[in-house]
Design an enzyme around this catalytic site. Structure first.
Site, PDB file in Angstrom:
ATOM      1  N   ILE A  14       0.832  -1.200   0.000  1.00 25.40           N
ATOM      2  CA  ILE A  14       0.000   0.000   0.000  1.00 25.40           C
ATOM      3  C   ILE A  14       0.868   1.252   0.000  1.00 25.40           C
ATOM      4  O   ILE A  14       0.583   2.230  -0.693  1.00 25.40           O
ATOM      5  CB  ILE A  14      -0.945  -0.009   1.221  1.00 25.40           C
ATOM      6  CG1 ILE A  14      -2.010  -1.107   1.058  1.00 25.40           C
ATOM      7  CG2 ILE A  14      -1.604   1.348   1.399  1.00 25.40           C
ATOM      8  CD1 ILE A  14      -2.872  -1.316   2.285  1.00 25.40           C
ATOM      9  N   GLY A 143      -7.185 -12.761  17.455  1.00 20.82           N
ATOM     10  CA  GLY A 143      -5.742 -12.985  17.375  1.00 20.82           C
ATOM     11  C   GLY A 143      -4.931 -11.740  17.064  1.00 20.82           C
ATOM     12  O   GLY A 143      -3.739 -11.826  16.759  1.00 20.82           O
ATOM     13  N   TYR A 147      -2.528  -5.436  17.328  1.00 20.87           N
ATOM     14  CA  TYR A 147      -2.742  -4.704  16.069  1.00 20.87           C
ATOM     15  C   TYR A 147      -4.034  -3.885  16.130  1.00 20.87           C
ATOM     16  O   TYR A 147      -4.057  -2.707  15.752  1.00 20.87           O
ATOM     17  CB  TYR A 147      -2.789  -5.707  14.917  1.00 20.87           C
ATOM     18  CG  TYR A 147      -2.896  -5.092  13.545  1.00 20.87           C
ATOM     19  CD1 TYR A 147      -1.759  -4.656  12.867  1.00 20.87           C
ATOM     20  CD2 TYR A 147      -4.124  -4.962  12.902  1.00 20.87           C
ATOM     21  CE1 TYR A 147      -1.857  -4.098  11.594  1.00 20.87           C
ATOM     22  CE2 TYR A 147      -4.229  -4.409  11.637  1.00 20.87           C
ATOM     23  CZ  TYR A 147      -3.085  -3.989  10.984  1.00 20.87           C
ATOM     24  OH  TYR A 147      -3.180  -3.427   9.737  1.00 20.87           O
ATOM     25  N   TYR A 179      -9.708  -5.354   3.641  1.00 18.81           N
ATOM     26  CA  TYR A 179      -8.738  -6.361   3.185  1.00 18.81           C
ATOM     27  C   TYR A 179      -8.286  -6.026   1.767  1.00 18.81           C
ATOM     28  O   TYR A 179      -9.086  -5.950   0.844  1.00 18.81           O
ATOM     29  CB  TYR A 179      -9.352  -7.758   3.264  1.00 18.81           C
ATOM     30  CG  TYR A 179      -9.434  -8.253   4.694  1.00 18.81           C
ATOM     31  CD1 TYR A 179      -8.374  -8.956   5.257  1.00 18.81           C
ATOM     32  CD2 TYR A 179     -10.544  -7.970   5.483  1.00 18.81           C
ATOM     33  CE1 TYR A 179      -8.429  -9.383   6.581  1.00 18.81           C
ATOM     34  CE2 TYR A 179     -10.608  -8.395   6.811  1.00 18.81           C
ATOM     35  CZ  TYR A 179      -9.549  -9.091   7.349  1.00 18.81           C
ATOM     36  OH  TYR A 179      -9.594  -9.506   8.653  1.00 18.81           O
TER      37      TYR A 179
END
Length: 240
Positions: A14, A143, A147, A179
């Site tokens: 990105i 999980g 982040y 995503y």
């Protein structure tokens, strides 16, 4: 004279798309990177965009890098805080080092770089800061407590800093990508990837260029009435 943009993590994924689109829009661009010297050299050769290596989580390293960039290229008027890492694990398996590395790199870097360019932007009465958050900072993700916490922090950081900069002509906004079709996402097992795409109303992964176009929009001189906002670019997956 063309405005100078610093894009952290700006030579791959990105970040590379952001650097290239800003460059095509007539900005001078410097892209930072963390480790791969050969990839950075190849990026510069391909695009003509200079790169600089430093650790965005280290305030002293950021200080030295900003001084070098401004000495060689001029004042930084656009800052894109894009650099980020993952250290995924459930809380049960996550250690303090995994937590600290992600918080310091993904969120701490926003403080480091914004702090270092803020005085100059204030003096010039112009600045554009865009912080790259995440859909997982808005909705959470199994999980990824480190982040998700860092990216959620970016959204709060953006809103608070926008209030400080508004009267000085500095806009501070965030983009929350969904995503995106990058190496990291493509490394996900195919069956998991199919489930991710199935949850996106637009029916596809995002592209790096989708995100870069948002950055170009928010950093334009004409975008001076947009501040404290989070632009969600996620194909409708999370409407926040």
């Amino acid at each position: 004279m063309a405005r100078l943009a610093l894009v952290t993590g700006g030579q791959r994924g990105i970040g590379a798309a952001i650097s290239e689109q800003l460059h095509k829009a007539g900005r001078k661009v410097v892209a930072s990177y963390a480790g791969n010297d050969a990839a950075a050299a190849a990026f510069t050769e391909r695009t003509g965009i200079p790169t600089i290596k430093f650790d965005v989580s280290d305030y002293a390293a950021c200080q030295a890098a900003v001084a070098k960039i401004e000495a060689e290229h001029g004042p930084i008027e656009i800052l894109v805080n894009n650099a980020g890492i993952t250290r995924d694990a459930t809380l049960k398996r996550m250690d303090r080092k995994m937590w600290d590395e992600v918080i310091d790199t993904n969120l701490g870097s926003c403080f480091n770089l914004a702090k270092l360019v803020w005085e100059g932007m204030t003096a010039r009465k112009f600045g554009r800061i865009v912080n790259i958050g995440s859909i997982n900072g808005q909705a959470g993700q199994y999980g990824q407590v480190n982040y998700a916490a860092a990216k959620s922090g970016i959204h709060g950081f953006t809103k608070a800093l926008a209030q400080e900069g508004a009267r000085a002509g500095i806009t501070v906004n965030a983009i929350a990508p969904g995503y995106v079709d990058t190496e990291m996402v493509r490394a996900v097992p195919e069956d998991v990837l199919q489930k991710i795409v199935a949850r996106i109303p637009r029916g596809r992964l995002g592209t790096a260029d989708d995100i870069a176009r948002g950055v170009c929009f928010l950093t334009a001189d004409e975008a001076d009435f947009i501040t404290g906002s989070t632009l969600s670019i996620n194909g409708g997956q999370h409407m926040y």
